[in-house]
Design a protein around this motif. Structure first.
Motif, short mmCIF file in Angstrom:
data_model
loop_
_atom_site.label_atom_id
_atom_site.label_comp_id
_atom_site.label_asym_id
_atom_site.label_seq_id
_atom_site.Cartn_x
_atom_site.Cartn_y
_atom_site.Cartn_z
N VAL A 118 0.84 -1.28 -0.14
CA VAL A 118 -0.04 0.00 -0.25
C VAL A 118 1.01 0.96 -0.05
CG1 VAL A 118 -1.90 1.28 1.05
CG2 VAL A 118 -1.68 -1.27 1.50
N ILE A 119 0.72 2.21 -1.02
CA ILE A 119 1.52 3.36 -1.08
C ILE A 119 0.57 4.49 -1.00
CG2 ILE A 119 3.43 4.60 -2.28
CD1 ILE A 119 3.52 2.09 -4.11
N CYS A 120 0.84 5.28 0.30
CA CYS A 120 -0.21 6.36 0.53
C CYS A 120 0.37 7.54 0.29
CB CYS A 120 -0.46 6.22 2.12
SG CYS A 120 -1.58 4.82 2.38
N MET A 121 -0.54 8.83 0.15
CA MET A 121 0.00 10.09 0.10
C MET A 121 0.58 10.44 1.47
SD MET A 121 -3.96 11.62 -0.02
CE MET A 121 -3.42 13.39 -0.27
N SER A 122 1.18 11.59 1.29
CA SER A 122 1.97 12.16 2.30
C SER A 122 1.39 12.31 3.79
CB SER A 122 2.70 13.56 2.09
OG SER A 122 3.19 14.09 3.17
N SER A 123 1.79 11.94 4.84
CA SER A 123 1.17 11.62 6.08
C SER A 123 1.15 13.10 6.72
CB SER A 123 1.84 10.72 7.21
OG SER A 123 3.16 11.22 7.34
N ASN A 124 1.82 14.19 6.12
CA ASN A 124 1.90 15.37 6.37
C ASN A 124 0.85 16.30 5.74
OD1 ASN A 124 3.82 15.09 8.76
ND2 ASN A 124 5.10 15.12 7.08
N ILE A 125 0.19 15.75 4.93
CA ILE A 125 -1.10 16.40 4.53
C ILE A 125 -2.29 15.91 4.47
CG2 ILE A 125 0.56 17.77 2.79
CD1 ILE A 125 -0.96 16.04 0.62
N SER A 126 -2.27 14.74 4.92
CA SER A 126 -3.72 13.71 5.11
C SER A 126 -3.22 12.78 6.10
CB SER A 126 -3.91 13.04 3.78
OG SER A 126 -4.83 12.32 3.76
N SER A 127 -4.20 12.20 6.90
CA SER A 127 -4.24 10.99 7.67
C SER A 127 -4.35 9.44 6.95
CB SER A 127 -5.21 11.25 9.09
OG SER A 127 -6.20 11.40 8.34
N THR A 128 -4.58 9.50 5.73
CA THR A 128 -4.84 8.37 5.18
C THR A 128 -3.80 7.29 5.52
OG1 THR A 128 -5.61 9.59 2.92
CG2 THR A 128 -5.03 7.47 2.79
N TYR A 129 -2.45 7.57 5.44
CA TYR A 129 -1.44 6.58 5.91
C TYR A 129 -1.73 6.01 7.10
CZ TYR A 129 2.99 4.98 7.65
OH TYR A 129 3.90 4.15 8.16
N GLN A 130 -2.27 6.84 8.23
CA GLN A 130 -2.62 6.22 9.51
C GLN A 130 -3.61 5.45 9.49
OE1 GLN A 130 -1.79 9.65 8.75
NE2 GLN A 130 -0.08 10.18 10.34
N THR A 131 -4.79 5.92 8.71
CA THR A 131 -5.87 5.20 8.47
C THR A 131 -5.58 3.52 7.89
OG1 THR A 131 -7.33 7.04 8.29
CG2 THR A 131 -8.03 5.04 7.34
N ALA A 132 -4.61 3.68 6.90
CA ALA A 132 -4.34 2.51 6.43
C ALA A 132 -3.54 1.59 7.20
CB ALA A 132 -3.41 2.76 5.19
N MET A 133 -2.67 2.23 8.28
CA MET A 133 -1.93 1.40 9.23
C MET A 133 -3.07 0.63 10.15
SD MET A 133 1.06 1.49 8.81
CE MET A 133 1.81 0.94 10.11
N ILE A 134 -4.18 1.54 10.58
CA ILE A 134 -5.20 0.84 11.62
C ILE A 134 -5.71 -0.56 10.83
CG2 ILE A 134 -7.24 1.27 12.48
CD1 ILE A 134 -6.26 4.31 12.96
N ALA A 135 -6.07 -0.24 9.52
CA ALA A 135 -6.51 -1.38 8.66
C ALA A 135 -5.68 -2.40 8.62
CB ALA A 135 -6.97 -0.68 7.25
N LYS A 136 -4.46 -2.32 8.63
CA LYS A 136 -3.44 -3.35 8.40
C LYS A 136 -3.55 -4.16 9.68
CE LYS A 136 1.48 -4.31 7.97
NZ LYS A 136 1.84 -4.75 9.36
N GLU A 137 -3.64 -3.43 10.92
CA GLU A 137 -3.82 -4.17 12.19
C GLU A 137 -5.04 -4.85 12.25
OE1 GLU A 137 -3.29 -1.46 15.43
OE2 GLU A 137 -1.41 -0.67 14.88
N MET A 138 -5.96 -4.30 11.83
CA MET A 138 -7.25 -5.10 11.86
C MET A 138 -7.44 -6.37 10.97
SD MET A 138 -9.71 -1.67 11.52
CE MET A 138 -11.47 -2.32 11.13
N TYR A 139 -6.62 -6.24 9.83
CA TYR A 139 -6.49 -7.18 9.01
C TYR A 139 -5.58 -8.55 9.53
CZ TYR A 139 -5.15 -9.51 4.47
OH TYR A 139 -5.16 -10.53 3.34
N GLU A 140 -4.67 -8.12 10.20
CA GLU A 140 -3.52 -9.21 10.96
C GLU A 140 -4.42 -9.60 11.99
OE1 GLU A 140 0.47 -7.22 9.56
OE2 GLU A 140 -0.15 -6.84 11.57
N GLU A 141 -5.31 -9.04 12.83
CA GLU A 141 -5.89 -9.53 13.94
C GLU A 141 -6.97 -10.57 13.58
OE1 GLU A 141 -7.12 -6.01 15.96
OE2 GLU A 141 -5.33 -5.72 16.92
N GLU A 142 -7.45 -10.29 12.52
CA GLU A 142 -8.59 -11.18 11.86
C GLU A 142 -7.85 -12.42 11.18
OE1 GLU A 142 -11.11 -9.26 9.14
OE2 GLU A 142 -12.01 -7.77 10.49
#
Length: 279
Positions: free
Chosen positions: A82-106
């Motif tokens: 997953v390649i996200c836009m800059s974390s310093n202009i959007s929280s999209t990267y942080q959101t993707a990281m949360i989704a990664k944790e959810m994916y792995e926990e499942e």
């Protein structure tokens, strides 16, 4: 093992690239007032609607669930980058990281790596396009991630805007300063910094001079033209973008040019008439 590339809609990839390499796009919601725009909204329709609107559209990060749903659609046995836009202009990267944790926990089997590109629009276009090509021959997800991170480090992105209207509406420039700049026909040459934020490089009088200064930035870097790729993005000004492409190739014969339109996410902030290059 095959590798699936996923990015967000701040990437402005050419549609043919998305199809050729089966790249999935996680869309950032874009609203005009309370009206949610469809993910597949035509760029021209978006710019027309924005021009008619008194207020700027607004954008938000995708929910973790949106990313998670995208991850779950990847077939078993395929790793995910997953390649996200800059974390310093959007929280999209942080959101993707949360989704990664959810994916792995499942307990899903596919490995996932997430990269904060520190770029957006044309810069992210270039990174994702190269990653997609490299994914076909990469020996592993770790190898591909390292190669992409190296490309991020060496990528430079500049852009200039024809209008400051959206910058003013968005509160990024005072109305008084913006009015003065507009009267004096001042254009800003902007760069995406190493930290992934926008910085002003130069102020010029008139768009032609700003574009000339933008093109001059290509002279400051060594290019391996047999391998080099450049991305050119525009906000609803294709004729101008094609002219910029012609001027670039006259002097810098890049192997490939990725030409695309800024979608609603980036177009919200650029306004019409913006040109960006990444190399």
């Amino acid at each position: 093992m095959p590798i699936k590339i996923i990015t967000d809609s701040g990437s402005d990839l050419p549609p043919e690239y998305t199809k050729q390499y089966d790249i999935s796009i996680v869309h950032l919601p874009v609203h005009f007032g309370h009206e949610l725009m469809p993910d597949d909204m035509n760029a021209k329709d978006f710019y027309d609607k924005m021009h008619e609107s008194k207020e700027l559209p607004t954008t938000a990060s995708p929910s973790p669930q949106t990313f998670l749903d995208s991850f779950k659609q990847v077939e078993a046995g395929t790793d995910i980058l997953v390649i996200c836009m800059s974390s310093n202009i959007s929280s999209t990267y942080q959101t993707a990281m949360i989704a990664k944790e959810m994916y792995e926990e499942e307990g899903h089997p596919n490995a996932i790596e997430i990269i904060d590109s520190k770029l957006f629009s044309g810069g992210l276009t270039l990174i994702v396009a190269m990653a997609a090509k490299w994914s076909l021959t990469a020996a592993s997800l770790a190898e591909l991630k390292d190669r992409v991170l190296s490309k991020v480090e060496e990528t430079t992105a500049y852009f200039t805007l024809d209008t400051l209207e959206n910058v003013i509406k968005g509160g990024r420039l005072s109305r008084i300063s913006g009015a003065v700049a507009s009267v004096l026909n001042i254009k800003l040459l902007l760069k995406i910094s190493d930290e992934g934020v926008v910085e002003v490089v130069e102020k010029t009088r008139g768009l032609p001079k700003a574009l000339t200064h933008l093109l001059a930035k290509l002279d400051q870097k060594q290019h391996d033209y047999e391998q080099a790729v450049i991305a050119i993005v525009h906000s609803n000004c294709e004729t101008l973008a094609l002219e910029i492409k012609r001027r670039i190739l006259e002097k810098h014969p890049f192997k490939e040019v990725l030409l695309s339109t800024m979608g609603p996410v980036m177009g919200t902030y650029a306004g019409q008439g913006g040109i960006g290059v990444a190399f």
